[in-house]
Design a protein around this motif. Structure first.
Motif, PDB file in Angstrom:
ATOM      1  N   ALA A 192       0.816  -1.209   0.014  1.00  0.00           N
ATOM      2  CA  ALA A 192       0.074   0.054  -0.223  1.00  0.00           C
ATOM      3  C   ALA A 192       0.990   1.375   0.051  1.00  0.00           C
ATOM      4  O   ALA A 192       2.172   1.195   0.413  1.00  0.00           O
ATOM      5  N   ASN A 199      -4.576   5.555   3.047  1.00  0.00           N
ATOM      6  CA  ASN A 199      -3.966   4.406   2.117  1.00  0.00           C
ATOM      7  C   ASN A 199      -4.600   5.058   0.710  1.00  0.00           C
ATOM      8  O   ASN A 199      -5.789   5.144   0.287  1.00  0.00           O
ATOM      9  N   THR A 202      -3.924   0.692  -2.854  1.00  0.00           N
ATOM     10  CA  THR A 202      -3.617  -0.612  -1.974  1.00  0.00           C
ATOM     11  C   THR A 202      -3.525  -1.501  -3.306  1.00  0.00           C
ATOM     12  O   THR A 202      -4.492  -1.779  -4.171  1.00  0.00           O
TER      13      THR A 202
END
Length: 206
Positions: A192, A199, A202
């Protein structure tokens, strides 16, 4: 008067029945290699231990090349004390004129109070336990100079639309971290890409 124009002799090549089977075998082998590479990466992402790595700023002019973001990691240049301890642990016979190129080394990681994984030890031997990552380094044992380590995760591939956005945030000083998955052999894959604690991307298994 005899005809001086004669039909030239055309040599006929013998049939090669092995060409098609050989091509099929080569194609299957290539597909198998590609499949193995994809599955190896997926296995690391699926079952590997996670490590949170802090990135360091680099020259923005070199930040993007094509469709990937170039990353520089804090663990790529361990502290002087750790580097000194690493060289002191090398066998005495290593201290000659040899220069180690792309030497495989192992870096033991520890989690600090800020939530980042830092280098706690460097070794030529694979650790028996703990979270460690495998890297390659070029160094001369006689100089004991600064050690720079490549972990094979310096490129984060993304699409052409997102890449400029990530670049702009990094140029603006956005705190960027990377989550990596590490298998039992120390091989790492980026899992990630995180900015400002969120994030952004990912990675998918396949």
């Amino acid at each position: 008067m005899a005809d001086r124009h004669t039909t030239p002799h055309v040599q006929t090549l013998p049939p090669r029945p092995f060409i098609v089977p050989a091509a099929i075998v080569a194609s299957l082998f290539l597909v198998g290699v590609i499949g193995w590479m994809i599955e190896s990466r997926a296995q690391i992402l699926r079952a590997g231990q996670e490590a949170v790595l802090e990135t360091q700023p680099i020259d923005p002019r070199d930040l993007l090349r094509g469709r990937y973001v170039r990353l520089n990691y804090a663990i790529g240049r361990p502290d002087t004390e750790l580097v000194t301890a690493f060289f002191e642990a090398l066998p005495q016979e290593s201290f000659d004129d040899r220069f180690y190129q792309d030497q495989v080394i192992y870096v033991l990681l520890r989690l600090d109070e800020a939530g980042f994984h830092r280098v706690s030890a460097i070794s030529m031997d694979r650790p028996e336990d703990g979270l460690f990552i495998r890297g390659e380094a070029d160094f001369n044992p006689t100089s004991r100079s600064l050690l720079t380590i490549d972990y094979g995760i310096s490129r984060f591939y993304t699409n052409e639309k997102l890449a400029p956005e990530l670049e702009a945030r990094m140029r603006g000083g956005e705190k960027t971290t990377v989550i990596v998955a590490v298998d039992d052999h120390g091989s790492a894959q980026i899992k990630a890409f995180r900015q400002d604690g969120v994030n952004i991307v990912t990675e998918q298994l396949y």
